[in-house]
Design a protein around this motif. Sequence first.
Motif, short mmCIF file in Angstrom:
data_model
loop_
_atom_site.label_atom_id
_atom_site.label_comp_id
_atom_site.label_asym_id
_atom_site.label_seq_id
_atom_site.Cartn_x
_atom_site.Cartn_y
_atom_site.Cartn_z
N ALA A 253 38.08 -91.50 58.85
CA ALA A 253 38.05 -91.74 60.30
C ALA A 253 38.79 -90.67 61.09
O ALA A 253 38.79 -90.70 62.32
CB ALA A 253 38.66 -93.11 60.61
N GLY A 254 39.42 -89.71 60.39
CA GLY A 254 40.13 -88.64 61.09
C GLY A 254 41.57 -88.50 60.63
O GLY A 254 42.05 -89.24 59.76
N ILE A 255 42.29 -87.56 61.24
CA ILE A 255 43.69 -87.31 60.91
C ILE A 255 44.56 -88.48 61.34
O ILE A 255 44.31 -89.12 62.36
CB ILE A 255 44.16 -86.01 61.60
N ARG A 256 45.60 -88.75 60.54
CA ARG A 256 46.61 -89.75 60.90
C ARG A 256 47.97 -89.06 60.97
O ARG A 256 48.29 -88.20 60.15
CB ARG A 256 46.65 -90.89 59.88
N TYR A 257 48.75 -89.44 61.99
CA TYR A 257 50.07 -88.86 62.19
C TYR A 257 51.15 -89.92 62.01
O TYR A 257 50.93 -91.11 62.24
CB TYR A 257 50.19 -88.27 63.60
N ASP A 258 52.34 -89.47 61.64
CA ASP A 258 53.53 -90.31 61.55
C ASP A 258 54.50 -89.81 62.62
O ASP A 258 54.92 -88.66 62.60
CB ASP A 258 54.15 -90.17 60.15
N LYS A 259 54.85 -90.69 63.56
CA LYS A 259 55.66 -90.27 64.71
C LYS A 259 56.83 -91.21 64.92
O LYS A 259 56.66 -92.42 65.01
CB LYS A 259 54.79 -90.25 65.98
#
Length: 267
Positions: A253-259
């Motif tokens: 589904a695309g890139i995932r980020y950790d913020k």
Amino acid sequence: MAIALPFAVIPTPLGTVTSGNELAAKPASFLGQFKAPGLTWKSSGSSSLWVRGNFGSAKPVDFVSVMQANAIAATTIRVRLGDTQAEVDGTADYDSGVLPFISPSITRTDGLYHSHLELPSVQTKQWWRIDIASHTGDFEASMLVMGQKLTPANWYNPGWARGTEDLGAIDFTRWGIADEQDGLIWRTLSFRLGWLSEADYETKFGPMEEALGKRGVVLWCFDPTSGVYRQRKTYFGRMRNALVATHARDTPAGIRYDKEFEILSMF
């Protein structure tokens, strides 16, 4: 019980502001001094408690909060948004109707309350008006936050932390005598958005941090569920550190980020 999705709101500059009742030393324009909570709008008595403004151009709004107000149980609020002054003074495109200012009903020990209005849809309007009614005595409030909610598509991380930071200082002499420096005690909020979508990062939280850095101010409602603790789960202040967003994973589904976020709240 799981909390509802948190959201952030960057306060929109209020533009030209007028009021029906204000003290010369505490004008309604102070509602837009977002970095100076000690500058307040204060009335003389409880008549003609309205404040009206022109953003200067149409701005998106789906959240409104009058913050740190000395509201009482009977105090009400009405929000109108429109394209012209005549609209917000009469029949506006958006009219909340008369609502309880303190909702749900609670009692705070400091006697200061935030209103909370989430609009059913985004209204892109130039003019706004807030009416306060059924109040007793002088009305006073610190700021008016209006803007568009930035809400993540999901939130999976339970490891959030709430605390305080004492802006004063204390030391002790060799005789055990305290040497204190006065300072406010501000609340803190730390949490992580651990599966942030590429769209959420690129269109919401990345631009938010680039706009604010560690000097700009932002409202975070960490649980907008209409409960008695929502006021204490509403924070307004600066992000303590400009923490990076880490590339967590590529998915179909695309890139995932950790913020990670750390908020130092003035309220």
